[in-house]
Design a protein around this motif. Structure first.
Motif, PDB file in Angstrom:
ATOM      1  N   LEU A   5       0.820  -1.200   0.000  1.00 37.03           N
ATOM      2  CA  LEU A   5       0.000   0.000   0.000  1.00 37.03           C
ATOM      3  C   LEU A   5       0.854   1.250   0.000  1.00 37.03           C
ATOM      4  O   LEU A   5       1.902   1.311   0.635  1.00 37.03           O
ATOM      5  N   GLU A   6       0.370   2.247  -0.707  1.00 37.78           N
ATOM      6  CA  GLU A   6       1.016   3.541  -0.692  1.00 37.78           C
ATOM      7  C   GLU A   6       0.601   4.291   0.572  1.00 37.78           C
ATOM      8  O   GLU A   6      -0.393   3.965   1.215  1.00 37.78           O
ATOM      9  N   GLU A   7       1.375   5.300   0.908  1.00 37.05           N
ATOM     10  CA  GLU A   7       1.057   6.117   2.072  1.00 37.05           C
ATOM     11  C   GLU A   7      -0.290   6.795   1.865  1.00 37.05           C
ATOM     12  O   GLU A   7      -0.620   7.248   0.769  1.00 37.05           O
ATOM     13  N   VAL A 274     -11.194  -1.698   5.120  1.00 40.44           N
ATOM     14  CA  VAL A 274     -10.508  -0.659   4.344  1.00 40.44           C
ATOM     15  C   VAL A 274      -9.236  -1.219   3.715  1.00 40.44           C
ATOM     16  O   VAL A 274      -8.932  -0.937   2.551  1.00 40.44           O
ATOM     17  N   LEU A 275      -8.483  -2.033   4.470  1.00 42.08           N
ATOM     18  CA  LEU A 275      -7.277  -2.651   3.923  1.00 42.08           C
ATOM     19  C   LEU A 275      -7.610  -3.525   2.713  1.00 42.08           C
ATOM     20  O   LEU A 275      -6.908  -3.497   1.698  1.00 42.08           O
ATOM     21  N   GLU A 320      -1.134  -4.840   8.066  1.00 41.33           N
ATOM     22  CA  GLU A 320      -0.844  -4.536   6.656  1.00 41.33           C
ATOM     23  C   GLU A 320       0.061  -5.610   6.056  1.00 41.33           C
ATOM     24  O   GLU A 320      -0.113  -6.004   4.894  1.00 41.33           O
ATOM     25  N   ARG A 321       1.055  -6.073   6.825  1.00 45.26           N
ATOM     26  CA  ARG A 321       1.937  -7.141   6.332  1.00 45.26           C
ATOM     27  C   ARG A 321       1.132  -8.402   6.020  1.00 45.26           C
ATOM     28  O   ARG A 321       1.385  -9.074   5.021  1.00 45.26           O
ATOM     29  N   CYS A 322       0.193  -8.718   6.880  1.00 45.09           N
ATOM     30  CA  CYS A 322      -0.633  -9.910   6.662  1.00 45.09           C
ATOM     31  C   CYS A 322      -1.438  -9.786   5.378  1.00 45.09           C
ATOM     32  O   CYS A 322      -1.556 -10.752   4.608  1.00 45.09           O
ATOM     33  N   LEU A 323      -1.989  -8.603   5.131  1.00 43.05           N
ATOM     34  CA  LEU A 323      -2.778  -8.412   3.908  1.00 43.05           C
ATOM     35  C   LEU A 323      -1.894  -8.429   2.664  1.00 43.05           C
ATOM     36  O   LEU A 323      -2.334  -8.832   1.586  1.00 43.05           O
TER      37      LEU A 323
END
Length: 467
Positions: A5-7, A274-275, A320-323
């Motif tokens: 994902l981007e910031e 959202v992720l 986020e790492r998991c996704l």
């Protein structure tokens, strides 16, 4: 589909446009609080690493800008390669964009003095450190001079003179800085200059402490408000690393911080959705709704992942790492094939948070029942334990046990226990697992295999982001 994902974009004219974590009430509260602070003041935003503090800071800066409150930003972690934080801190203030032409000219003129004095202070600190380390030998021109006799008498005078010069320089720096800050103040409605210090708890221990000391002794001027983004527990550990375990770290940090504010916990389910949306997974899950056995994969994954995230106490970055790993798994899963969302979520989380347990399971050294018993002893497991998810996961893992003989023996033992009377907590649990095992064995195509899911996750772990 995105693998990283981007910031999050935080538009200056609409700070809360992408506020997925519903931080607007918190940010607006902090904004209104800061506007009332006259300074000098130090406010600490406390939250564990990876919980979105930087995004809050960015929203807060944009929100303050809409109120015409000037701010500077300093990422301490990115600058901790320098010996003294003073220079990059001054540089951060010097980058302020002043709109009013007259104020801009005054600010630039006064900052020139700030920079000049800061350079002298920083240089003097470096020389003092070198002198201390070399017993003043840097002043000797001839190597043959008697170092001990030459420095023994001079050292005291040098130290006292250096102290006087240092004290005078610090005072000149504060005066010049206060004058520069005043140049951008509105006379009818003065507002503070807000200086954000981000990622402080990730710095070198000595740099972090030096930065706090610089704030206290150099930047403690009128109308200056510092906002520190910290993980207080980690900052206390840094303090102990510098001064030793016997120091009262919380009390020491109170010297520098006037007020602490703990950021509230985010809504985990909303964040997970959202992720999924930001990664572009919606089209994958939508295509599966036409298959009766796959139509609930999205809901099942979100349900399991949210509960597991809480049980394992995962940070937002860890989620986020998991996704990111899920993205790789999805690329290996055809639209009409099983994803096994409950087990997929479970194995991804365990692989991320407790890799030794994951390794034990896929090697066959750890049985599914032993693994689940360990998970059920996690401190924050209550919501997970009270749901249907543990039963579903454990049944799948038993059915797909790497050790087939052990798996069959476990199923036979569960059936025997389920038929016993009287009814107990253990027999009820056995009946639930037996019912779920029947569901697993009734799949219309392909028997469940833990190895099959694990192989995709292992590939994801090699390709994915292991930050």
């Amino acid at each position: 589909m995105k693998f990283r994902l981007e910031e999050i974009e935080v538009p200056e004219d609409n700070p809360f446009k992408n506020d997925a974590l519903k931080r607007q009430p918190v940010v607006e509260f902090l904004r209104d609080l800061i506007k009332q602070l006259e300074g000098p003041f130090v406010l600490a935003l406390d939250s564990p690493w990876g919980t979105g503090k930087t995004t809050v800071v960015r929203m807060l800066r944009s929100s303050l800008k809409t109120e015409n409150v000037a701010s500077a930003y300093f990422n301490a972690w990115k600058e901790d390669y320098v010996s003294d934080p003073l220079i990059p801190m001054v540089a951060a203030i010097d980058e302020l964009k002043v709109i009013d032409s007259e104020a801009k000219q005054q600010f630039a003129s006064r900052m020139a003095t700030v920079k000049r004095v800061a350079s002298k202070v920083a240089k003097r600190g470096i020389v003092a450190a070198v002198k201390l380390a070399t017993m003043n030998a840097v002043d000797l021109e001839e190597a043959t001079e008697d170092v001990l006799s030459a420095t023994a008498g001079d050292a005291v005078d040098d130290v006292i003179e250096s102290f006087k010069q240092e004290k005078a320089s610090l005072e000149r720096f504060r005066e010049a800085l206060e004058s520069a800050v005043k140049a951008i103040q509105s006379e009818d409605a003065p507002k503070p200059l807000v200086f954000f210090i981000d990622e402080l708890d990730r710095c070198r221990p000595t740099f972090a402490i030096e930065l706090l000391e610089r704030i206290k002794h150099l930047f403690d001027v009128k109308h200056m408000v510092f906002v520190l983004s910290i993980d207080k527990a980690q900052l206390e550990a840094i303090t102990a690393a510098v001064y030793g375990e016997r120091i009262d770290a919380p009390e020491y940090l109170r010297r520098f911080i006037d007020l602490e504010y703990t950021l509230p916990v985010v809504h985990t389910k909303q964040y997970t959705r959202v992720l999924v949306e930001r990664h572009g997974f919606n089209s994958f899950f939508e295509a599966r709704r036409s298959h009766s056995e796959l139509r609930y994969d999205y809901d099942n994954f979100v349900e399991a992942f949210v509960l597991l995230s809480e049980a394992f106490g995962m940070s937002l970055r860890a989620r986020e790492r998991c996704l990111t790993r899920l993205a790789v798994v999805l690329t290996q899963t055809q639209a009409n094939h099983y994803l096994d969302p409950f087990v997929c979520a479970f194995l991804i989380v365990v692989r991320t948070m407790r890799p030794e347990l994951y390794k034990g399971l896929i090697s066959g050294e750890l049985s599914p029942r032993e693994l689940m018993a360990t998970v059920m002893n996690l401190p924050r497991v209550r919501a997970f334990a009270d749901s249907r998810v543990p039963t579903v996961i454990e049944a799948y893992l038993i059915a797909g046990d790497i050790d087939r003989v052990r798996g069959e023996e476990t199923q036979r033992a569960l059936r025997e226990l389920a038929e016993r009377e009287p009814t107990t907590k253990d027999t009820i649990r056995a009946r639930e697992l037996v019912d779920m095992l029947r569901h697993v064995s009734g799949r219309s195509f392909r028997d469940f295999s833990t190895s099959y899911v694990a192989n995709k996750i292992d590939l994801a772990s090699r390709v994915g982001d292991d930050r």
